[in-house]
Design an enzyme around this catalytic site. Structure first.
Site, PDB file in Angstrom:
ATOM      1  N   ILE A 301       0.896  -1.152   0.069  1.00 24.72           N
ATOM      2  CA  ILE A 301      -0.087  -0.098   0.094  1.00 24.72           C
ATOM      3  C   ILE A 301       0.879   1.248  -0.149  1.00 24.72           C
ATOM      4  CG2 ILE A 301      -1.643   1.235   1.120  1.00 24.72           C
ATOM      5  CD1 ILE A 301      -2.780  -1.339   2.576  1.00 24.72           C
ATOM      6  N   THR A 303       4.842   2.885   1.720  1.00 26.36           N
ATOM      7  CA  THR A 303       6.236   2.600   2.170  1.00 26.36           C
ATOM      8  C   THR A 303       6.845   3.952   2.903  1.00 26.36           C
ATOM      9  OG1 THR A 303       7.410   3.428   0.213  1.00 26.36           O
ATOM     10  CG2 THR A 303       6.945   1.045   0.650  1.00 26.36           C
ATOM     11  N   GLY A 304       7.266   3.899   4.086  1.00 22.88           N
ATOM     12  CA  GLY A 304       7.917   4.821   4.547  1.00 22.88           C
ATOM     13  C   GLY A 304       9.176   4.753   5.267  1.00 22.88           C
ATOM     14  N   GLU A 306       9.976   4.046   8.112  1.00 19.71           N
ATOM     15  CA  GLU A 306      10.477   2.852   9.199  1.00 19.71           C
ATOM     16  C   GLU A 306       9.480   1.620   8.893  1.00 19.71           C
ATOM     17  OE1 GLU A 306       6.599   4.209  12.360  1.00 19.71           O
ATOM     18  OE2 GLU A 306       8.606   4.412  12.780  1.00 19.71           O
ATOM     19  N   VAL A 308       6.944  -1.053   6.202  1.00 15.66           N
ATOM     20  CA  VAL A 308       6.210  -1.187   4.658  1.00 15.66           C
ATOM     21  C   VAL A 308       4.887  -1.551   5.060  1.00 15.66           C
ATOM     22  CG1 VAL A 308       6.335  -2.608   2.696  1.00 15.66           C
ATOM     23  CG2 VAL A 308       8.365  -1.617   3.598  1.00 15.66           C
ATOM     24  N   LYS A 344       1.516  -3.993   9.077  1.00 17.79           N
ATOM     25  CA  LYS A 344       2.928  -3.247   8.926  1.00 17.79           C
ATOM     26  C   LYS A 344       4.120  -3.845   9.327  1.00 17.79           C
ATOM     27  CE  LYS A 344       3.936   1.407  10.917  1.00 17.79           C
ATOM     28  NZ  LYS A 344       3.321   2.605  11.905  1.00 17.79           N
ATOM     29  N   ASP A 460       4.777  12.645  16.693  1.00 18.39           N
ATOM     30  CA  ASP A 460       4.917  12.912  15.131  1.00 18.39           C
ATOM     31  C   ASP A 460       3.498  13.058  14.529  1.00 18.39           C
ATOM     32  OD1 ASP A 460       6.374  13.007  12.724  1.00 18.39           O
ATOM     33  OD2 ASP A 460       6.107  10.833  12.345  1.00 18.39           O
TER      34      ASP A 460
END
Length: 611
Positions: A301, A303-304, A306, A308, A344, A460
């Protein structure tokens, strides 16, 4: 009873000791007798030859011939008598010492003493080797232990007692042993000791008056040869310690780069292959499917830095236990299992997000379990931290994804979206003015409840971590959330307030809080009093060296100016406060003096009028 060889006698057979027959002394005696018999046989043949020569020329026998003949007969008779006495002595069991001459007994005693000395030396050598083994075991046990163990009571007493004849030899032996223990294992160990002996200044002067630096080509060459030995196993280096090999820094750097040529592919296979799904992670996903929690995994979906995020469908046939009767850690009843799930997967490397420890090491919930040396443990704790934060936020009624199951660094949650379409982020959502106002009020209320009821700070929160679905805001990515007791909690909260206020200001929403006002609304604390803005600015990235050294530094914005050390900021503020307090005190003193002077003047005027 008759026998074809001899008649069987009726006399009993005498028993003889086997020790007497196998005696070494008796063997020496028989050997001497055989030598005498051979010598006599030679003399007999010699005399027979002389007789034959005399017979060929007949003559009258002389006195010497007759005497020699009688003497040989006597010798032969005495020899037979001695041999018969020896055998009779063995058969009768008498003591040999009565029949053996004193010379032979002395010789036998000397030989027995030499055998005893040899036996004692062998025993001493055995004791020495045994004690050495005990000392080796003792050194091995005491190497890494804080408690010293001694095995002296198990040492043998005969160590080196008969190996050295004099005290000088024994002292030499002890000195050799000490030198052997001081001797280095190889030249690498010697080289390391020489490098460690160089002080922090980087050089030292040896006994010959020569200066040795830490960049000495000889020392660096040996150290580079040692470092080559630590290359990966697939890189054939050989044994560089068995000969005097030295490598310059240039050669070593080239070999090092060549040895790492194939490590990039290996790292991708082990760490972040296929967007973070490495072999160990794929095995966890297979287990989720085999345990009938998930039916299929569709794809990525997002990615970041920290994690996937994958999309998956749950298994409708899941009953709460697998085929073995285990529950597999599912945190919700089977009938509430969502049809669509979001997986996640936290990345197994820290290359892209290296500040995880800042959020987790001071959290009392994970403080005792935190270890910066083990990256796998940090990642697993990061996933566990997000699960606990989601469940705490859900308990106070905030819109967060439901947690399905946690397996190490894989967290399965409810999918926020519909029909494989993920809900848009607040940044990408197209909202009307009324929806934008509702979103602002909902976010402000959620931040207040999160701080005061859930006892958490998101740390955050921004338009990137809020989803807009079914006319409501859904909060995600809460792994970094901390409690208000965290040393940086107020700083994180001030940053969250700034992110939310900046987003809605850009969207043109009127009548909203400022960053400081929102902070005070949430915490009921004055931002200036607690200096949260200064804490935020301390950790904000400043300008580069080129921007900080331009001629027109006065035109540089405040947010881009180079940051000063926090102590300097605090010291400057304290000095300003002290000066302001001193000025206020001076004003008060001056006002008091003016009042006193005015009062005295009035009194003087009144007295003058009265006169």
């Amino acid at each position: 009873m008759s026998s074809p060889w001899s008649k069987v006698g009726n006399d009993p057979v005498q028993t003889v000791s086997l020790a007497d027959i196998m005696s070494e002394q008796y063997a020496h005696k028989l050997h001497d007798k055989e030598l005498k018999q051979q010598q006599q046989q030679k003399e007999k043949e010699k005399r027979q030859t002389q007789r034959e020569s005399e017979a060929s020329s007949p003559a009258s026998p002389s006195y010497s011939d007759v005497a020699s003949t009688s003497q040989s007969a006597e010798i032969q008779g005495s020899h037979d008598a001695d041999e018969w006495e020896d055998y009779s002595m063995l058969l009768s069991g008498q003591e040999r010492s009565d029949k053996i001459s004193p010379e032979v007994l002395k010789l036998l005693e000397d030989e027995a003493e030499s055998d005893a000395v040899i036996a004692q030396m062998l025993q001493s050598q055995f004791d020495h080797e045994y004690n050495e083994e005990l000392r080796r075991i003792e050194r091995q046990q005491n190497k890494q232990s804080k408690v010293t163990v001694t095995l002296n009571k198990f040492l043998r007493d005969g160590d080196a007692e008969f190996l050295h004849d004099t005290e000088a030899d024994y002292d030499d032996y002890e000195e050799d042993e000490r030198e052997r223990h001081k001797r280095d294992w190889d030249r690498f160990e010697t080289n390391e000791k020489r490098l460690d002996a160089i002080p922090k200044c980087g050089f030292k002067v040896d006994k010959e008056g020569e200066m040795i630096t830490k960049h000495d080509p000889q020392l660096c060459g040996v150290r580079n040869a040692q470092r080559v030995m630590s290359f990966p196993p697939e890189f054939p280096t050989g044994d560089a310690a068995c000969f005097d090999m030295k490598l310059s820094n240039k050669v070593f750097n080239q070999l090092k780069a060549y040895s790492r040529r194939g490590r990039a592919d290996k790292k991708e296979k082990v760490a972040t292959a296929e967007m973070g799904v490495d072999a160990a992670t794929r095995l966890l996903l297979y287990k989720l499917i085999n345990n009938q929690i998930l039916e299929q995994i569709n794809g990525i979906i997002s990615t970041g830095k920290e994690a996937v995020i994958l999309h998956a469908n749950s298994d409708s046939s899941y009953t709460g236990t697998n085929e073995h009767g285990h529950g597999d850690g599912v945190l919700m009843p089977p009938h509430l299992l969502p049809k669509e799930c979001a997986i996640k997967i936290f990345k197994t490397t820290l290359n892209e997000f290296k500040q995880r420890d800042r959020y987790i090491k001071d959290d009392y919930r994970f403080k005792d379990r935190f270890s910066k040396q083990n990256h796998r443990v940090i990642i697993n704790m990061w996933a566990e931290k997000e699960m606990h934060n989601l469940m705490r936020m859900q308990s106070i009624g905030l819109n967060v994804p439901d947690v399905v199951v946690l397996k190490r660094h894989v967290l399965v949650m409810r999918f926020i979206g519909d029909n494989h379409n993920a809900a848009p982020k607040l940044k990408d959502a197209r909202l009307s003015a009324a929806e934008l106002s509702c979103a602002y009020e909902e976010i402000v209320d959620a931040m207040h409840k999160l701080y005061n009821q859930a006892n958490l700070v998101h740390a955050d929160l921004s338009e990137y971590n809020i989803l807009w679905f079914e006319g409501k805001c859904w909060f995600i990515d809460v792994a970094q959330s901390v409690e208000p007791e965290h040393p940086s909690a107020l700083e994180f909260l001030m940053r969250d307030c700034g992110n939310i206020v900046n987003f809605f200001e850009k969207r043109g929403l009127p009548n909203i809080y400022t960053k400081e006002q929102l902070f005070e609304f949430i915490t009921a604390l004055n931002a200036e009093t607690h200096n949260a803005a200064m804490l935020e600015r301390i950790h904000t990235k400043g300008a580069s060296i080129n921007q900080a050294t331009v001629p027109n530094q006065q035109e540089c914005p405040d947010e881009l100016k180079p940051l000063e050390y926090p102590f300097e900021l605090a010291w400057e503020k304290s000095q300003q406060d002290r000066k302001a307090a001193a000025a206020t005190q001076q004003l008060k003193v001056k006002d008091n003096e003016d009042e006193i002077n005015t009062t005295s003047n009035n009194d003087n005027n009144t007295a003058t009028c009265a006169q």
